[in-house]
Design a protein around this motif. Structure first.
Motif, PDB file in Angstrom:
ATOM      1  N   ASN A  43     -79.722 -27.591  91.671  1.00  0.00           N
ATOM      2  CA  ASN A  43     -80.983 -26.840  91.764  1.00  0.00           C
ATOM      3  C   ASN A  43     -81.279 -26.075  90.474  1.00  0.00           C
ATOM      4  OD1 ASN A  43     -81.072 -27.660  94.515  1.00  0.00           O
ATOM      5  ND2 ASN A  43     -79.834 -25.872  95.084  1.00  0.00           N
ATOM      6  N   TRP A  44     -80.965 -26.700  89.349  1.00  0.00           N
ATOM      7  CA  TRP A  44     -81.154 -25.995  88.082  1.00  0.00           C
ATOM      8  C   TRP A  44     -82.619 -25.763  87.759  1.00  0.00           C
ATOM      9  CZ3 TRP A  44     -83.896 -28.289  84.139  1.00  0.00           C
ATOM     10  CH2 TRP A  44     -84.110 -29.685  84.240  1.00  0.00           C
ATOM     11  N   LYS A  45     -83.519 -26.501  88.435  1.00  0.00           N
ATOM     12  CA  LYS A  45     -84.947 -26.329  88.160  1.00  0.00           C
ATOM     13  C   LYS A  45     -85.527 -25.100  88.841  1.00  0.00           C
ATOM     14  CE  LYS A  45     -85.719 -31.295  87.537  1.00  0.00           C
ATOM     15  NZ  LYS A  45     -86.471 -32.477  87.978  1.00  0.00           N
ATOM     16  N   GLN A  46     -84.783 -24.550  89.832  1.00  0.00           N
ATOM     17  CA  GLN A  46     -85.288 -23.372  90.527  1.00  0.00           C
ATOM     18  C   GLN A  46     -85.187 -22.147  89.607  1.00  0.00           C
ATOM     19  OE1 GLN A  46     -86.707 -23.681  93.408  1.00  0.00           O
ATOM     20  NE2 GLN A  46     -86.140 -25.839  93.609  1.00  0.00           N
ATOM     21  N   PRO A  47     -86.170 -21.238  89.707  1.00  0.00           N
ATOM     22  CA  PRO A  47     -86.151 -20.061  88.809  1.00  0.00           C
ATOM     23  C   PRO A  47     -84.884 -19.233  88.962  1.00  0.00           C
ATOM     24  CG  PRO A  47     -88.267 -20.261  89.917  1.00  0.00           C
ATOM     25  CD  PRO A  47     -87.376 -21.283  90.548  1.00  0.00           C
ATOM     26  N   CYS A  85     -81.957 -20.205  89.450  1.00  0.00           N
ATOM     27  CA  CYS A  85     -80.810 -20.898  88.840  1.00  0.00           C
ATOM     28  C   CYS A  85     -80.991 -21.071  87.337  1.00  0.00           C
ATOM     29  CB  CYS A  85     -80.595 -22.263  89.495  1.00  0.00           C
ATOM     30  SG  CYS A  85     -80.258 -22.175  91.257  1.00  0.00           S
ATOM     31  N   HIS A  86     -81.957 -20.324  86.775  1.00  0.00           N
ATOM     32  CA  HIS A  86     -82.247 -20.478  85.357  1.00  0.00           C
ATOM     33  C   HIS A  86     -81.020 -20.161  84.504  1.00  0.00           C
ATOM     34  CE1 HIS A  86     -84.628 -20.550  81.710  1.00  0.00           C
ATOM     35  NE2 HIS A  86     -84.204 -19.328  81.409  1.00  0.00           N
ATOM     36  N   LEU A  95     -90.809 -21.792  82.357  1.00  0.00           N
ATOM     37  CA  LEU A  95     -89.528 -21.124  82.510  1.00  0.00           C
ATOM     38  C   LEU A  95     -89.310 -20.071  81.435  1.00  0.00           C
ATOM     39  CD1 LEU A  95     -87.282 -24.180  83.462  1.00  0.00           C
ATOM     40  CD2 LEU A  95     -88.037 -22.344  84.957  1.00  0.00           C
ATOM     41  N   LYS A  96     -89.853 -20.318  80.241  1.00  0.00           N
ATOM     42  CA  LYS A  96     -89.709 -19.335  79.169  1.00  0.00           C
ATOM     43  C   LYS A  96     -90.483 -18.061  79.469  1.00  0.00           C
ATOM     44  CE  LYS A  96     -88.997 -22.737  75.505  1.00  0.00           C
ATOM     45  NZ  LYS A  96     -89.608 -23.409  74.335  1.00  0.00           N
ATOM     46  N   GLN A  97     -91.574 -18.224  80.223  1.00  0.00           N
ATOM     47  CA  GLN A  97     -92.414 -17.059  80.511  1.00  0.00           C
ATOM     48  C   GLN A  97     -91.789 -16.137  81.564  1.00  0.00           C
ATOM     49  OE1 GLN A  97     -94.807 -16.848  78.384  1.00  0.00           O
ATOM     50  NE2 GLN A  97     -94.189 -18.888  77.711  1.00  0.00           N
ATOM     51  N   MET A  98     -90.704 -16.565  82.185  1.00  0.00           N
ATOM     52  CA  MET A  98     -90.100 -15.736  83.229  1.00  0.00           C
ATOM     53  C   MET A  98     -89.653 -14.376  82.689  1.00  0.00           C
ATOM     54  SD  MET A  98     -90.372 -17.497  85.893  1.00  0.00           S
ATOM     55  CE  MET A  98     -90.595 -19.180  86.456  1.00  0.00           C
TER      56      MET A  98
END
Length: 1112
Positions: free
Chosen positions: A786-790, A792-793, A924-927
């Motif tokens: 689940n690496w795509k989940q936020p 699991c970033h 993902l970078k914007q998180m």
């Protein structure tokens, strides 16, 4: 500090407190939790010790410790306690009697018990025969060897016994605590069997004295009139019947009350001492007035006394010549003209003195041995004999015959039991006033005394007794008297009855001691199947152990021959003594800090000499018995090693292991291993859940299946926090790792690191795992789910950092994907393939790993296939030939296939896949942006993405995107809108991924996309030139390097899926991480595309060195 260690090991909170269900040994250093509060109020009352108040629970006052130590007593659960328990049961007082302090000194506690146990049946029944057969010189060598062995063993035993308090258990306790539970259990069982067979030997000696020398008429199977084998069989049957009766009676006496045996011990000891004094008195008397014990010879042959009444052929009576009973034995009638035996006719009858005396000079004749074959006639040296060597011997039953074939090694085996019994003092260590002083002095003095008696007896027997009488084992030539009895003063009956009662007492002592030894071993819990024998009566009497002892003793009774039983128990005692010497030598050479014996007169060379003598005597006595005894000990050792309870006794074997490990580690430091010696030394990085349990236990299953290389395995994890706050969690995690490693049969080490964050903890494990040259060369880490989940970033970022760190450290990397689908150790593949996709050379890891896996029973039936990829300018036919040759030289059997992958134009699907990948990366970078920045950035990315997709297929996707857009606008409070919008945008990207047209040649889409195969088939519409032309401006803005990587990943995945869809396992080269850290998300996407649609994939990165070679 001492008490801290003790509490940690033995207390309630210690990690080893529940390692087994057996009670720990009592120790004065261990605090009592019951009295802790009382001690607290008493010890820290004043202000003088206020500085140490915080440590009061773990560190007592010195005065309290010394008081506890001074009052410490650890009495054995032996005869004394059983006797006290029985007295308490018989008495009317319900209160328990106070335990008295041990009062026995050196004389009563060690010296006399050793004397009683050493002097025994062999001295009275076989010593004279041994001197006659082996000669004074040969017998002296035997006695000297055996006595030297026991003296050297006693020196080693004294060193061990004075190195601290030795509780009950004697030699078993000393060996087990010095050499560990495996050796201790094996030698303890051997010592138990030796003691049990000693009981059988004493009983057989007792029956032999009774049936041959006291009441021959009591024989059930009559021997009169029988010859040769029939007479021998009748004697053995009598021994079996009477031996069983006596064994049953003695077992009953021991069962009813051991106190009766203890009370009779002094009586039996008095019998032994009086008998020996009678022998010495008789020897002195022979110099003045030799006793009259005539022996009749026919020629040089010894005649049995039962065959004649007068030592003459004829006698003159009233001027008339009358034939004697001897004449009638050799002739066919009593008349002078009868036909007689030729040897009888040709030789005269002479009578000689059986005990000529110490001044007779007979010593010179008895100096050298005279070994006999079974059935040979005893002949006197120095007397002429007229015999025809070709004529057969007749009337052989009239002569004294040798009952067994004798040789030097047989004499050693028969004699050695007469020097055993040196452990009697150490067995009573709990009853001694000062064991560390009494055991060395008493034991060495007893051995010196008995050795002097034995050596002097050898010389004096040879100097006093005629050779044919010495060789007469059962006294047939001296009217059936016990040979040593003929020498005794004032009467032979002193020796007969003295030896009879001493053998009875020794048998009772053996039947008393052996069950208690077995009970001690059983209660230690090191041999699981013996635990039942640790139970007994209410007073602790070992009932079950006594039953087993009697049963084993019956085996010796059934053998029935004293000469056959003696070598058996010699083996077991010699093995026990050998390990006592080994224990002392090891402790001395290892120089362990705790090795501080009070007895200073020892040296490791003496211990090794004693050990060598024991081993030599074992094979001298009987090489096949020695092999059997060692086989029994080895089986018990291995059984305890695999099935027994784990014990930590601070033994010498642990010290050897540490010394050997240090030596080996220093040798490993000399340089890196040769390619032929390379094997995967694996560091397995696992994650723990909130309960400190391993999240993915199948990682350890795979590790176990890879360990055919027998290399190092370290299972490591990290705990977030600080050492002060999270030490308990780390201990719990370590125990969880150990338990799982034991379940999965992974032989290795666990390592838990506490760090402020998991990323640094993992980095520390990679850097510092292992020791010296024994470090890991391979890291195994699971694919981040689940690496795509936020949420699991950070997890996948940690994963990529692990890849980078292993690369910079020149470590190999194994990444199993879909680890939950890997087989457990209990599963079996009956068919299938292990496919290796060898795309780039990695040092041979891809070749070595399937070979190691196929050594395990899970993968044993799988066949190996190797695929390699040929480019446009490669000669695929030649590549296949070269690969087959290479595998032949590697001695690896595998199918080979070369797959051609031609250059092709990059498809629209590849461009769109790359576009979506970059959009996800930007989101993902914007998180990590602020709330307002995040909303603006996500909105701009979303608008751009929607515009792109509308231009591509507006009719299909408008309704779906509108629904998702509407779903992202909610009536949540302001503080929750951030998380909601983030999750909705991620879902949007996933939906766009699923809605993207797939390539016609690609059968599946990534599982993470969340769409079904039907949806993907429905959306897979061919692209028209107009569509391609409309999308080109957005494609041009993409990073062309990413596009090429995506193209390669998709093409390889297409080929691998086509060829290896049904493979049980796929091994694949793992691409390296991007040098620029900004491409982390894209790297994960490439790997996801490369492996999508495949069940079990093992991504492999080499460590930068060759790990397999074609050379021998």
């Amino acid at each position: 500090m001492l008490n801290n260690t003790a509490d940690c090991e033995e207390g309630e909170g210690g990690p080893n407190s529940q390692s087994d269900g057996n009670p720990k040994e009592s120790s004065p250093f261990i605090n009592s939790s019951v009295t802790a509060d009382v001690e607290k109020s008493q010890q820290y009352d004043g202000n003088n010790m206020a500085l140490f108040e915080e440590e009061m629970d773990t560190s007592p006052m010195v005065s309290s410790l010394l008081s506890t130590l001074a009052n410490y007593s650890n009495l054995p659960t032996g005869s004394k306690e059983h006797e006290e328990a029985e007295n308490n049961e018989e008495g009317t007082r319900p209160s328990k009697k106070p335990v008295k302090a041990p009062q026995l000194g050196t004389l009563m506690g060690v010296y006399l018990p050793c004397i009683q146990n050493i002097f025994g049946v062999i001295l009275f029944l076989r010593m004279t025969w041994m001197v006659g057969i082996g000669g004074v010189f040969g017998s002296f060598i035997i006695v000297f060897m055996c006595c030297s062995t026991t003296m050297l063993t006693a020196i080693s035993m004294s060193a061990i016994a004075t190195n601290g308090v030795v509780p009950a258990g004697g030699s078993y306790y000393m060996i087990s605590r010095s050499l560990g539970p495996e050796f201790g259990g094996a030698v303890g069982i051997c010592f138990y069997l030796g003691t049990t067979f000693a009981g059988a030997m004493y009983i057989l000696g007792c029956i032999e004295i009774f049936l041959i020398y006291i009441i021959p008429q009591a024989a059930i199977f009559k021997i009169e009139g029988l010859e040769g084998p029939e007479a021998e069989a009748a004697l053995l049957n009598n021994m079996r019947v009477y031996g069983t009766i006596v064994l049953s009676f003695m077992s009953l006496v021991v069962f009813v009350g051991v106190k009766y045996v203890n009370k009779l011990a002094l009586v039996f000891l008095a019998c032994v001492i009086l008998s020996i004094l009678a022998v010495y008195a008789g020897m002195i008397k022979t110099a003045i007035d030799p006793p009259l014990f005539p022996v009749c010879l026919l020629g040089n042959r010894t005649l049995a006394s039962k065959g004649y009444d007068v030592c003459a052929k004829v006698i003159e009576l009233a001027n008339e010549t009358i034939t004697t009973k001897l004449w009638q034995s050799f002739c066919d009638s009593e008349y002078l003209n009868a036909t007689c035996d030729e040897y009888f006719t040709n030789n005269d009858v002479t009578e000689i003195q059986g005990i000529p005396g110490i001044t007779s000079g007979i010593l010179a004749e008895n100096l050298f041995g005279n070994y006999l074959e079974k059935g040979m006639i005893l002949e006197k040296r120095g007397i002429a004999s007229d015999s025809d060597p070709d004529s057969p011997t007749t009337s052989s039953n009239r002569y004294v015959l040798a009952d067994i074939t004798s040789f030097f090694t047989l004499l050693v085996g028969i004699y050695f039991p007469s020097v055993t019994g040196i452990m009697a003092g150490s067995n009573r260590s709990g009853d001694l006033r000062d064991a560390q002083k009494s055991i060395p002095i008493g034991t060495i003095a007893a051995i010196s005394t008995t050795s002097t008696v034995y050596m002097s007896c050898v010389v004096l027997f040879g100097a006093c007794i005629e050779g044919v009488v010495l060789r007469d084992k059962f006294g047939e030539g001296v009217s059936g008297n016990l040979v040593i009895g003929t020498l005794a003063w004032p009467s032979p009956w002193v020796i007969v009855f003295g030896s009879f009662f001493s053998t009875c007492g020794a048998g009772l002592q053996s039947l008393t001691g052996a069950p208690r030894l077995l009970q001690a071993i059983s209660r230690d819990g090191i041999i699981p199947f013996l635990r039942i024998f640790g139970h007994g009566k209410a007073n602790g009497e070992p009932t079950w152990a006594l039953l087993l002892t009697a049963s084993i003793c019956e085996i010796g009774i059934i053998i029935a021959s004293l000469d056959s039983v003696a070598p058996i128990l010699s083996m077991f005692f010699l093995m026990c003594y050998m390990f006592v010497n080994l224990a002392c030598a090891l402790q001395t050479l290892l120089r362990t800090p705790n090795w501080r014996p009070r007895f200073k007169f020892y040296h490791w060379a003496l211990s090794f000499l004693g050990m060598s003598l024991c081993l030599s005597l074992m094979f001298i006595c009987s090489w096949y018995y020695a092999i059997v005894a060692m086989g029994i000990a080895t089986c018990i050792y291995k059984y305890i090693e695999f099935c027994g309870a784990e014990k930590e006794w601070g033994d010498g074997i642990r010290g050897i292991s540490l010394s050997a490990a240090r030596f080996a580690l220093m040798r490993l430091e000399e340089g890196p291993p040769h390619t032929k010696n390379w094997r995967p030394q694996i560091l397995v990085l696992v994650r723990m859940d909130a309960e400190q349990n391993v999240e993915q236990p199948r990682l350890l299953s795979l590790t176990s299946q890879l360990k055919a290389g027998k290399g190092l395995t370290i299972v490591g994890t990290s705990v977030q926090g600080s050492l002060l706050d999270n030490y308990t969690e780390a201990q719990k995690a370590d125990q969880s790792l150990r338990k799982l490693m034991e379940t999965e049969k992974v032989k290795g080490f666990s390592q838990v690191v506490i760090s402020s964050n998991l990323r640094d903890g993992t980095s520390h494990l990679i850097q510092v795992g292992g020791l010296g040259g024994l470090k890991h060369n391979t890291v195994m880490v699971s694919w981040p789910r689940n690496w795509k989940q936020p949420e699991c970033h950070q997890q996948f970022r940690n994963f990529i950092e692990v890849v980078r760190e292993t690369t910079i450290s020149s470590l190999a990397l194994l990444v199993p994907k879909n680890i939950s689908s890997y087989p457990s150790n209990g599963e079996r593949f009956t068919e299938g393939h292990i496919d290796v996709w060898w795309i780039v050379h990695d040092g041979g890891m891809l070749m070595l790993l399937p070979f190691l896996l196929r050594q395990h029973k899970v993968w044993k039936k799988c066949k190996m296939r190797i695929f390699t990829v040929a480019q446009l300018d490669d000669n695929s036919i030649q590549m296949k030939k070269d690969l087959i040759t290479f595998l032949y030289h590697l001695r690896i059997n595998a199918e080979v296939e070369v797959v051609e992958m031609h250059d092709s134009d990059i498809s629209a699907y590849t461009y769109e896949k790359t576009l979506i990948m970059e959009q996800r990366s930007q989101i993902l970078k914007q998180m990590h942006l602020t709330k307002n920045e995040k909303e603006r950035e996500i909105q701009s990315i979303t608008d751009s993405s929607r515009g792109s997709i509308r231009r591509k297929n507006p009719s299909t996707l408008r309704s779906q995107c509108s629904a998702e857009e509407g779903g992202s606008v909610t009536g949540k409070p302001e503080e929750e809108s951030e998380d909601v919008s983030n999750s909705k945008q991620v879902q949007l990207i996933h939906s766009k991924n699923a809605s993207t047209p797939t390539s016609p040649t690609s059968p599946t889409s990534p599982p993470a996309g969340g769409s079904t195969t039907q949806e993907k088939t429905h959306l897979a519409t061919p692209e028209t030139p107009k569509d391609l032309f409309n999308m080109k401006p957005e494609w041009e803005s993409l990073n062309q390097s990413d596009v090429r990587r995506m193209h390669t990943a998709m093409k390889l995945n297409e080929i691998i899926t086509k060829k290896s869809k049904e493979a049980k396992l796929i091994l694949l080269n793992m691409p390296g991480p991007p040098k620029n850290r900004k491409g982390n998300e894209n790297y994960m996407e490439f790997l996801e595309v490369l492996t999508e649609g495949l069940n079990r994939v093992l991504l492999v990165r080499g460590g930068g060195r060759e790990v397999i070679t074609i050379y021998s």
